[in-house]
Enzyme design. Structure first.
Site, mmCIF file in Angstrom:
data_model
loop_
_atom_site.group_PDB
_atom_site.id
_atom_site.type_symbol
_atom_site.label_atom_id
_atom_site.label_comp_id
_atom_site.label_asym_id
_atom_site.label_seq_id
_atom_site.Cartn_x
_atom_site.Cartn_y
_atom_site.Cartn_z
ATOM 1 N N CYS A 1 0.836 -1.204 0.000
ATOM 2 C CA CYS A 1 0.000 0.000 0.000
ATOM 3 C C CYS A 1 0.877 1.263 0.000
ATOM 4 O O CYS A 1 1.531 1.555 -0.979
ATOM 5 C CB CYS A 1 -0.973 -0.043 1.185
ATOM 6 S SG CYS A 1 -2.339 1.125 1.021
ATOM 7 N N GLU B 1 -1.444 -8.735 5.189
ATOM 8 C CA GLU B 1 -1.425 -8.917 6.653
ATOM 9 C C GLU B 1 -2.821 -8.789 7.251
ATOM 10 O O GLU B 1 -3.055 -9.185 8.384
ATOM 11 C CB GLU B 1 -0.457 -7.910 7.298
ATOM 12 C CG GLU B 1 -0.969 -6.488 7.445
ATOM 13 C CD GLU B 1 -0.865 -5.658 6.171
ATOM 14 O OE1 GLU B 1 -0.576 -6.232 5.102
ATOM 15 O OE2 GLU B 1 -1.103 -4.428 6.250
ATOM 16 N N HIS C 1 -3.546 -5.540 1.218
ATOM 17 C CA HIS C 1 -2.880 -5.749 2.507
ATOM 18 C C HIS C 1 -2.928 -7.229 2.899
ATOM 19 O O HIS C 1 -3.865 -7.641 3.588
ATOM 20 C CB HIS C 1 -3.596 -4.947 3.599
ATOM 21 C CG HIS C 1 -3.344 -3.479 3.557
ATOM 22 N ND1 HIS C 1 -2.346 -2.876 4.284
ATOM 23 C CD2 HIS C 1 -3.967 -2.482 2.882
ATOM 24 C CE1 HIS C 1 -2.367 -1.569 4.061
ATOM 25 N NE2 HIS C 1 -3.342 -1.302 3.216
#
Lengths: 229, 100
Positions: free
Chosen positions: A87, A197, A195
């Site tokens: 990002c 994660e 993302h």
């Protein structure tokens, strides 16, 4: 020995703990690295996480690229070390010239925060080496400037060299060629808007991000980064 | 000498400008017609200390290209507006605009 991953933190970065936490849960050894650091010896991989480095003032990544750590990130990348920008980290890598192109405001001028389908388009990169091409992953995006653009010759190069790593199944932001992530020629420097994660726990809806981060750890395990300093 | 410098950053031709397009679409609702090609950019003003106007322009151009704009998507124009007032002093008049 587990891979040592440096998670680079700029003033305004806000996803560092998420990334570090997930990498640690996958067996990586993680360490937060402040942006004033000038030496990155001892790491097997670097992550530039999401957030708003330097407040995104001027342009996302425009100030961050001049942070002291960025020369060391460039050296680390040149030495073959895995570097992943997620990002805002992707935006920093393009501003720094470590990846081509730029990320402009989303088509429709909307901040988008939703889970999208992204298709693995190349296994060249350190985050997709362990994932079968064609597989669709459900991963959240969360950005205002995620509309990837580049000139025609760069796009042709990215396509020909298999450097488009992830493509949106249903383009949310106007990105050229549905690009959600790209890598450099060697595949060790990767930028992606989604993302991974945030797709690492059933509680948050998807665990599809794990394969990408696991692939990064595998690359870090085998990386031999010889830094000049 | 202190020079008043204006740096204008705009999206390159061919790069979509959704902000400009949105403004353009809003104009008819306010009764403004016949307005097109609305483009949104940034204007950055600064005071540059330099011996000569050319030096001020050169330094400002470097700043504009290295930091203030992203050449992948943006064009930049540097204009020296004139000499800036010294602290507590009076503004000197004139100074030709220098485009880039």
């Amino acid at each position: 020995m587990s891979a040592r991953v440096g998670v680079v933190v700029f003033p305004g970065t806000n996803c560092e703990h998420d990334v570090a936490g997930v990498l640690a849960s996958l067996g990586g050894e993680t360490e937060l690295v402040w942006h004033g650091t000038r030496s990155l010896g001892g790491y097997d991989a670097l992550v530039l996480p999401g957030g708003f480095a330097h407040g995104d003032y001027l342009r996302p990544g425009a100030i961050a690229r001049f942070s002291p750590v960025m020369d060391a990130v460039a050296d680390f990348a040149a030495a073959g070390g895995p570097v992943v920008g997620i990002c805002n980290g992707f935006q920093v890598l393009t501003e720094a010239g470590l990846l081509p192109g730029a990320l402009q405001k989303n088509r429709g001028l909307r901040f988008i925060c939703t889970t999208v389908g992204v298709r693995v388009s190349s296994a060249l990169s350190v985050i997709t080496a362990g994932v079968e091409v064609g597989r669709v992953l459900q991963i959240p995006i969360n950005h205002f400037e995620g509309n990837y653009t580049c000139d025609r010759s760069t796009l042709a190069e990215l396509r020909d060299e298999g450097r488009i790593v992830l493509r949106y199944v249903d383009n949310p932001n106007g990105s050229i060629d549905d690009i959600a992530g790209i890598c450099n020629r060697e595949g060790n420097v990767v930028g992606l808007m989604p993302h991974p994660e945030r797709a690492a726990d059933e509680l948050t809806g998807s665990t599809d991000g794990i394969v990408l981060l696991r692939s990064l750890l595998a690359a870090a395990d085998t990386a031999e980064v010889a830094l000049g300093d | 000498m202190r020079f008043d410098v204006l740096v204008e950053v705009r999206l390159r031709q061919g790069i979509a400008d959704p902000e400009g397009a949105t403004i353009e679409r809003a104009l008819p609702a306010l009764g403004f017609t016949g307005i097109g090609q609305v483009r949104v950019g940034k204007a950055i003003r600064m005071v540059v200390e330099a011996a000569r106007i050319q030096d001020a322009e050169q330094v400002a151009s470097q700043v504009a290209l290295r930091l203030l704009s992203n050449p992948v998507i943006e064009d930049v124009e540097v204009t020296v507006l004139g000499s800036a007032p010294a602290a507590g002093g009076q503004a000197a008049a004139g100074g030709g605009a220098i485009g880039q």
